[in-house]
Write a protein that holds these residues in place. Structure first.
Motif, mmCIF file in Angstrom:
data_model
loop_
_atom_site.group_PDB
_atom_site.id
_atom_site.type_symbol
_atom_site.label_atom_id
_atom_site.label_comp_id
_atom_site.label_asym_id
_atom_site.label_seq_id
_atom_site.Cartn_x
_atom_site.Cartn_y
_atom_site.Cartn_z
ATOM 1 N N LYS A 106 0.825 -1.223 0.000
ATOM 2 C CA LYS A 106 0.000 0.000 0.000
ATOM 3 C C LYS A 106 0.849 1.259 0.000
ATOM 4 O O LYS A 106 0.456 2.294 -0.558
ATOM 5 C CB LYS A 106 -0.905 0.000 1.249
ATOM 6 N N LYS A 138 1.734 0.194 -4.565
ATOM 7 C CA LYS A 138 0.518 0.766 -5.147
ATOM 8 C C LYS A 138 -0.181 1.660 -4.124
ATOM 9 O O LYS A 138 -1.131 1.255 -3.457
ATOM 10 C CB LYS A 138 -0.427 -0.346 -5.614
ATOM 11 N N ALA A 186 -3.975 1.902 -3.939
ATOM 12 C CA ALA A 186 -4.690 0.626 -3.847
ATOM 13 C C ALA A 186 -5.953 0.766 -3.004
ATOM 14 O O ALA A 186 -5.968 1.476 -1.990
ATOM 15 C CB ALA A 186 -3.780 -0.438 -3.250
ATOM 16 N N THR A 187 -7.006 0.102 -3.430
ATOM 17 C CA THR A 187 -8.261 0.128 -2.681
ATOM 18 C C THR A 187 -8.158 -0.817 -1.483
ATOM 19 O O THR A 187 -7.260 -1.660 -1.400
ATOM 20 C CB THR A 187 -9.430 -0.331 -3.558
ATOM 21 N N LYS A 237 -9.992 -3.283 -0.841
ATOM 22 C CA LYS A 237 -10.156 -4.652 -1.324
ATOM 23 C C LYS A 237 -8.843 -5.197 -1.895
ATOM 24 O O LYS A 237 -8.479 -6.359 -1.682
ATOM 25 C CB LYS A 237 -11.252 -4.699 -2.390
ATOM 26 N N GLN A 238 -8.107 -4.346 -2.619
ATOM 27 C CA GLN A 238 -6.833 -4.771 -3.208
ATOM 28 C C GLN A 238 -5.785 -5.061 -2.130
ATOM 29 O O GLN A 238 -5.016 -6.016 -2.245
ATOM 30 C CB GLN A 238 -6.324 -3.693 -4.172
ATOM 31 N N ARG A 289 -6.687 -8.369 -0.541
ATOM 32 C CA ARG A 289 -6.351 -9.475 -1.434
ATOM 33 C C ARG A 289 -4.842 -9.728 -1.425
ATOM 34 O O ARG A 289 -4.387 -10.876 -1.382
ATOM 35 C CB ARG A 289 -6.831 -9.181 -2.856
ATOM 36 N N THR A 290 -4.061 -8.647 -1.444
ATOM 37 C CA THR A 290 -2.597 -8.773 -1.406
ATOM 38 C C THR A 290 -2.142 -9.403 -0.097
ATOM 39 O O THR A 290 -1.218 -10.230 -0.074
ATOM 40 C CB THR A 290 -1.933 -7.390 -1.576
#
Length: 480
Positions: A350, A354, A357-358, A360-361, A364-365
């Protein structure tokens, strides 16, 4: 065979139960905060259970039995008592931990001192968590292998799959709920073992009469300096260890953070004597000729308890005890796994990979990272790469030596600075490395003690020379 069948059935049901909890917890996950810190909704009992379970591992169960069976006697209880003392000490800092509203230790360093401090801390924190995950896989698998008669590689695979799946499914919610079940199992399983073991020995008087003089001396096998060293090590490690301090972050409020820490300490104080007494009873049984020491030591003294259980207890109780012993190490493995994933997702992906990044992303990561760490842990455990394990376990000490004082001083001292933090992280860690690599001993102290002393001096001196211009203990807002 009937005994083994019942025991295996109970352990299988336990493992399936852990997966079911993971599935149930996945339904509660709506955000990244839910996943990493359980939405900050943990109550005092759940927090205490997960905090105690995270730190009560194989060393606190089978390891204590081994020590008390050996030459430590009742003194082996200090290994767990000192954890309880550490949680009492941390209860005074607990409100500050919770009030920070962070999800990870590197996030605290980044928002308190700056991005470079966050990056250095992320690296120092994430590496040992990979090794700790692998070591807990090995510990759990060894227990499963010895107790259930499975091939060690099959056992490693089963443990790695179960732990990784339920941790990824439910995040800290799953870890907290499974930890609560696990700490209940290990304490109850151990408690139930005592009367059966005493019955086999013919009562407490027989036990006392068949162990060496001094066995019930609290300082047999352990010195006051070692006890103090353990307390210092635990306080430093729990303060900056993501797997432990995340429980304080996840508390419902500051009051709950204090309550959870105190209740956890009580659990440790009570539990400390249970495996200790079981080890002493086993020693008495061997000295009485009621148990064959060759059988006890067949897999090493660490497995004295499973052999005692098989000789003294009904199958159902053996199954519960074995599930509890397995859970002791699994409850540490899941926390290490989640800690590594949270740090990479929240503080590396984060922030550096990215930034836009949201939620959710990031989640997921975090899950993908946990899967990767789970696979790495499985691979290390499967191939038993001992040297790598030693290196990674060594870095566990490094994180506490360099990061403890910048974290605690940062909570209270407005002048605490980035320069002092970097100096502390580097010099404190370097001290531990030098002492470990060259096998140097200073007054017979554990390397972490001189490491912490160097860290303290360097942090204070450099901070006084280059104080923070912000002159505030408040954290900067997290960037979206």
């Amino acid at each position: 065979m009937e005994l083994n069948g019942i025991v295996i059935a109970i352990v299988v049901v336990y493992l399936l139960g852990m997966l079911a909890i993971g599935f149930y917890s996945s339904k509660k996950i709506k955000s990244n905060e839910d996943f990493m810190v359980a939405g900050r909704h943990l109550g005092p009992i759940l927090m205490a259970g997960t905090l105690a379970a995270t730190e009560i591992g194989g060393g606190s169960s089978l390891g204590v039995v081994e020590k008390s069976y050996g030459n430590w006697g009742l003194g082996a209880s200090w290994y767990v008592i000192t954890m309880g003392i550490a949680f009492v000490i941390l209860s005074f800092i607990a409100p500050k931990f919770r009030a920070a509203e962070v999800k990870t230790v590197p996030e605290y360093f980044r928002r308190r001192y700056g991005r470079s401090a966050g990056l250095v801390t992320s690296i120092i924190m994430i590496l040992p968590l990979i090794g700790l995950t692998a070591s807990q896989f090995i510990a759990s698998a060894t227990i499963v292998s010895v107790m259930l008669g499975l091939d060690i590689k099959v056992a490693v695979t089963i443990v790695a799959v179960v732990v990784t799946i339920y941790a990824i499914m439910g995040g800290l919610w799953a870890v907290a709920l499974t930890d609560f079940v696990q700490v209940f199992l290990i304490v109850i399983g151990m408690v139930l073992a005592v009367p059966f073991a005493l019955n086999l020995a013919g009562g407490w008087d027989n036990v006392v009469a068949n162990v060496p003089a001094g066995t019930f001396d609290m300082f047999k096998g352990i010195s006051v300096s070692t006890i103090i060293g353990l307390i210092v090590m635990y306080v430093a490690s729990f303060t900056v260890g993501q797997e432990a301090v995340s429980r304080f972050y996840a508390a419902r409020n500051e009051k709950v953070a204090v309550q959870g820490s105190v209740i956890s300490s009580i659990i440790n104080f009570i539990y400390a004597f249970i495996p200790t007494i079981l080890g002493i009873i086993t020693l008495a049984l061997v000295n009485m000729g009621s148990m064959d020491e060759g059988v006890i030591l067949a897999n090493g003294a660490k497995f004295a308890l499973p052999h005692l259980a098989m000789a003294a207890m009904p199958a159902v109780i053996v199954g519960l005890l074995f599930s509890g012993i397995i859970s002791a190490t699994m409850s540490s493995a899941d926390s290490d796994l989640l800690g590594a994933g949270s740090i990479f997702g929240n503080d590396i992906y984060k922030v550096y990979i990215k930034p836009n990044a949201t939620n959710k992303q990031v989640m997921r990561t975090t899950k993908i990272t946990m899967l990767v760490v789970g696979l790495l842990g499985w691979l290390i455990a499967f191939t038993s790469t001992e040297n790598l394990i030693n290196i990674l376990m060594f870095s566990f000490t490094l994180r506490a030596a360099g990061a403890f004082f910048p974290y605690v001083f940062g909570l209270y001292w407005k002048k605490s600075s980035l320069a002092g933090t970097i100096a502390s992280l580097i010099l404190g860690s370097a001290t531990v490395i030098i002492l470990e690599q060259f096998d140097v001993s200073i007054f017979n102290l554990e390397p972490i003690i001189p490491g912490l002393l160097v860290s303290l001096i360097s942090f204070v001196v450099i901070t006084l020379i280059f104080p923070s211009k912000r002159n505030s203990c408040e954290l900067t807002p997290e960037e979206d």
